[in-house]
Design an enzyme around this catalytic site. Structure first.
Site, PDB file in Angstrom:
ATOM      1  N   CYS A 155     -92.410-120.260  24.874  1.00  0.00           N
ATOM      2  CA  CYS A 155     -93.544-120.736  25.574  1.00  0.00           C
ATOM      3  C   CYS A 155     -93.495-120.629  27.222  1.00  0.00           C
ATOM      4  CB  CYS A 155     -94.080-121.759  24.967  1.00  0.00           C
ATOM      5  SG  CYS A 155     -95.625-122.236  25.736  1.00  0.00           S
ATOM      6  N   CYS A 158     -95.569-123.872  29.053  1.00  0.00           N
ATOM      7  CA  CYS A 158     -94.559-125.088  28.168  1.00  0.00           C
ATOM      8  C   CYS A 158     -93.768-125.467  28.404  1.00  0.00           C
ATOM      9  CB  CYS A 158     -94.771-124.986  26.659  1.00  0.00           C
ATOM     10  SG  CYS A 158     -95.728-124.332  25.550  1.00  0.00           S
ATOM     11  N   ASP A 159     -92.559-124.640  28.708  1.00  0.00           N
ATOM     12  CA  ASP A 159     -91.564-124.811  29.651  1.00  0.00           C
ATOM     13  C   ASP A 159     -90.897-124.380  30.651  1.00  0.00           C
ATOM     14  OD1 ASP A 159     -91.043-126.072  27.000  1.00  0.00           O
ATOM     15  OD2 ASP A 159     -90.516-124.455  25.585  1.00  0.00           O
TER      16      ASP A 159
END
Ligand code: FAD
Ligand code: NAP
Length: 338
Positions: A155, A158-159
């Site tokens: 992701c 997300c990261d």
């Protein structure tokens, strides 16, 4: 382990509920908070390592969540999910630490079975919210387990912003819209982004493909697969890659590797009973969480192949709760829209 409940329902009682929620990620718990506050006594099955995840869902497998509003300093994924759970309980949700392993949606009330009671008399519910989530597909490469979440992620949104990826070379595997979107997103942080495509063409839509190919910070490595993830034991620093036509292998020094090879929605439970798309995602009436069966609602990643974020899952959990509440009220008042 004996199934746990928060004490409201003795296990031997065959429950009938107005609304049962299956799944314990942001979607399931948000639905629970709304339904509990509406005095509908929701029952939430949080699962026992269902679909490979601990109760609380995908966020229990990550560290800092920095894009969930309300936590300006970020919050650890498991801590965030503990808070979701606490809030569900606070308003009276009955949480059951079991997996629902069988369901019958052919008639109302709907019937379902807990994993430990598959051969028993089923429990029943007037409405059901499916919030069972999804999981990112992985490749099972050598070194993948060692460096998962230590350089490898599924992701980018997300990261991607974490310090270890800043101004570093990064790689994305996949040739679909997700890969195009993630690679483009990662150019904000990485020094350069390599996209490994296993064929000589992209699966991505024309507009996304064009965006990918025109970005000077992106290099597409055609006909290329990864064979091994390497690092210093703590963090990833190299990928072994292979040209599938020549068989030639070489190093690609990267600090980040992002899988974008698709997700698997957790729909095995309902796939034969609800309308799903070719990838198994539950189809809902656009703008709602209503599935192909009246009284069954779907929220979170299980019905969303596009955004797959905690906040969007929570949002659709709220929608499912409000829609279930409305249906229950209409039916209690004897209003039938059909
Ligand atoms: P999930 O979180 O997938 O949870 C579903 C739950 O239901 C699971 O616990 C599962 O065990 C349970 N369940 C499944 N089947 C059953 C059953 N039959 N019976 C009972 N229970 C069942 N999003 C962000 O917004 N920000 C981030 O920083 C972020 N980081 C991420 C990092 C990682 C490593 C991963 C994997 C995902 C990340 N995401 C992030 C995405 C986010 O986690 C998901 O979008 C979100 O969790 C989806 O929520 P959900 O409620 O649909 O279900
Ligand atoms: P996808 O369309 O299924 O694409 C997956 C990609 O990963 C394909 O290029 C596939 O290669 C590759 N792949 C699969 N297994 C692989 C493996 N083992 N090794 C190497 N490569 C592998 O998945 P997605 O990109 O996640 O998209 C899912 C859906 O969401 C699509 O309908 C997409 O349009 C939609 N979506 C839309 C947007 C947008 O519009 N902005 C953004 C994201 C997603 P092959 O092509 O060779 O099979």
């Amino acid at each position: 382990m004996a199934p746990l409940t928060n004490g409201k329902v003795p296990k031997s009682t065959k429950m009938h509920s107005k609304v049962v929620i299956i799944g314990s990620g942001p979607a399931g718990h948000t639905a629970a908070v709304y339904l509990a506050r509406a005095n509908l006594n929701p029952v939430l099955f949080e699962g026992f390592m269902a679909n490979g995840f601990a109760a609380g869902g995908q966020l229990t497998t990550t560290t800092d969540v920095e894009n969930y509003p309300g936590f300006p300093s970020g919050i650890l994924g498991p801590e965030l999910m503990d808070k979701f759970r606490e809030q569900s309980l606070r308003f009276g949700t009955t949480i059951i630490t079991e997996t629902v392993s069988k369901i019958d949606l052919s008639a109302r009330p709907f019937r379902y079975w807990r994993e430990s009671e598959e051969n028993d008399v089923p429990e029943t519910a007037d409405t059901i919210i499916i919030a069972t989530g999804a999981s990112a597909k992985r490749l099972g490469l050598k070194g993948e387990v060692t460096y998962w979440q230590s350089g490898i992620s599924a992701c980018a949104v997300c990261d991607g912003a974490v310090p270890i990826f800043r101004n570093q070379p990064l790689a994305v595997i996949g040739g679909g819209d997700s890969a195009a979107e993630e690679a483009t997103y990662l150019t904000k942080y990485g020094s350069h982004v390599y996209v490994l495509v296993r064929r000589s063409e992209l699966r991505a839509s024309k507009i996304m493909a064009k965006r990918l190919m025109n970005n000077p910070k992106i290099t597409i490595l055609w006909n290329t697969v990864a064979t091994e993830c390497q690092g210093d034991g703590d963090l990833l620093n190299n990928l072994r890659i292979k040209d599938v036509n020549t068989g030639e292998e070489r190093d690609l020094p990267v600090r980040g590797l992002f899988y974008a090879i698709g997700h698997e929605p957790a729909t095995a439970l309902v796939r034969s009973q609800l309308q799903t798309d070719p990838d198994g995602y539950i189809i809902t009436v656009p703008g709602t969480t209503q599935t192909s069966v009246k009284g069954v609602f779907a929220a979170g990643d299980v019905q969303d192949k596009r955004y797959r974020q905690a906040i969007t899952s929570a949002g659709s959990g709220c929608m499912a709760a409000l829609e279930a509440e409305r249906l229950i009220a209409e039916e209690e008042e004897g209003v039938d829209e059909d």
